[in-house]
Motif scaffolding. Structure first.
Motif, PDB file in Angstrom:
ATOM      1  N   ARG A 263      -3.746   3.548   0.072  1.00 32.25           N
ATOM      2  CA  ARG A 263      -4.307   2.876  -1.103  1.00 32.25           C
ATOM      3  C   ARG A 263      -3.617   1.530  -1.304  1.00 32.25           C
ATOM      4  O   ARG A 263      -2.393   1.445  -1.300  1.00 32.25           O
TER       5      ARG A 263
ATOM      6  N   LYS B 174      -0.775   6.886   1.377  1.00 31.16           N
ATOM      7  CA  LYS B 174      -2.130   7.449   1.368  1.00 31.16           C
ATOM      8  C   LYS B 174      -3.170   6.359   1.555  1.00 31.16           C
ATOM      9  O   LYS B 174      -4.332   6.531   1.218  1.00 31.16           O
TER      10      LYS B 174
ATOM     11  N   TRP C  60     -12.280  -0.728  -0.617  1.00 25.06           N
ATOM     12  CA  TRP C  60     -11.510   0.181   0.235  1.00 25.06           C
ATOM     13  C   TRP C  60     -10.918   1.312  -0.601  1.00 25.06           C
ATOM     14  O   TRP C  60     -10.995   2.484  -0.234  1.00 25.06           O
ATOM     15  N   ASN C  61     -10.333   0.979  -1.756  1.00 23.30           N
ATOM     16  CA  ASN C  61      -9.771   2.022  -2.630  1.00 23.30           C
ATOM     17  C   ASN C  61     -10.867   2.931  -3.150  1.00 23.30           C
ATOM     18  O   ASN C  61     -10.662   4.150  -3.262  1.00 23.30           O
ATOM     19  N   PHE C  62     -12.027   2.389  -3.455  1.00 24.09           N
ATOM     20  CA  PHE C  62     -13.162   3.200  -3.894  1.00 24.09           C
ATOM     21  C   PHE C  62     -13.599   4.152  -2.785  1.00 24.09           C
ATOM     22  O   PHE C  62     -13.859   5.333  -3.019  1.00 24.09           O
ATOM     23  N   TYR C  63     -13.612   3.637  -1.555  1.00 24.11           N
ATOM     24  CA  TYR C  63     -13.963   4.482  -0.402  1.00 24.11           C
ATOM     25  C   TYR C  63     -12.982   5.642  -0.280  1.00 24.11           C
ATOM     26  O   TYR C  63     -13.389   6.775  -0.041  1.00 24.11           O
ATOM     27  N   LEU C  64     -11.678   5.355  -0.447  1.00 26.46           N
ATOM     28  CA  LEU C  64     -10.675   6.429  -0.365  1.00 26.46           C
ATOM     29  C   LEU C  64     -10.878   7.472  -1.449  1.00 26.46           C
ATOM     30  O   LEU C  64     -10.684   8.665  -1.211  1.00 26.46           O
ATOM     31  N   ASP C  65     -11.246   7.037  -2.656  1.00 23.57           N
ATOM     32  CA  ASP C  65     -11.451   7.966  -3.770  1.00 23.57           C
ATOM     33  C   ASP C  65     -12.656   8.866  -3.542  1.00 23.57           C
ATOM     34  O   ASP C  65     -12.666  10.014  -3.977  1.00 23.57           O
ATOM     35  N   THR C  66     -13.695   8.342  -2.885  1.00 25.39           N
ATOM     36  CA  THR C  66     -14.928   9.118  -2.709  1.00 25.39           C
ATOM     37  C   THR C  66     -14.947   9.924  -1.417  1.00 25.39           C
ATOM     38  O   THR C  66     -15.759  10.816  -1.280  1.00 25.39           O
TER      39      THR C  66
ATOM     40  N   SER D 100       0.841  -1.201   0.000  1.00 24.23           N
ATOM     41  CA  SER D 100       0.000   0.000   0.000  1.00 24.23           C
ATOM     42  C   SER D 100       0.871   1.244   0.000  1.00 24.23           C
ATOM     43  O   SER D 100       2.051   1.193   0.336  1.00 24.23           O
TER      44      SER D 100
END
Length: 150
Positions: A28, A26, A143-149, A23
């Motif tokens: 990700r 940040k 999880w990555n989608f959550y970080l992006d949004t 990861s």
């Protein structure tokens, strides 16, 4: 109510599976291995994936003491100081480990973010081959989608 001493001290033996992840600072998730048996050592699992040799030397790689020895093979691998047998770490080494831990905790937060999707932490009883890999991949993607949004 009395408890049998044997049942209290007896370990629960489990056939675990684990993934190796990579990861960014940040949080990700950028690397995810296929699941291996839980008894396979972290460094051996990483060596089988052969990720480190494909990462440029300019990119710093930080790991925990489960990857001990990797820093001798590659110049860009950084690990915390290990306490020598029968001795103590110096204050400078302790301070370096604290600073190292402050950076690595972000990686641990990424793992915790994936584990919030209980499908990857609950006891898996299905017999579908490689289904645990799919669950972990979905959890990493969510999880990555959550970080992006966020």
């Amino acid at each position: 109510m009395q408890h049998d001493k044997k049942s209290i001290t007896q370990e629960k033996k489990r056939h675990t599976r684990k993934h190796t992840t990579g990861s960014t600072r940040k949080k990700r998730i950028i690397l995810l291995s296929k699941a291996k048996a839980g008894k396979v050592h972290d460094k051996k699992q990483l060596d089988e994936e052969d990720w480190v040799s494909n990462i440029p030397d300019a990119v710093a790689i930080e790991g925990d003491l489960g990857y001990q020895g990797l820093q001798n093979e590659f110049v860009n691998v950084h690990l915390p100081h290990k306490k020598p047998k029968g001795q103590e770490l110096t204050e400078a080494q302790k301070q370096e480990n604290r600073e190292f831990s402050r950076q690595r905790v972000k990686c641990e937060h990424a793992h915790a973010g994936m584990k919030r999707y209980n499908s990857v932490t609950a006891t898996y009883r299905n017999r579908i081959p490689d289904f645990d890999d799919r669950l972990m991949l979905i959890a990493a993607g969510l999880w990555n989608f959550y970080l992006d949004t966020a």
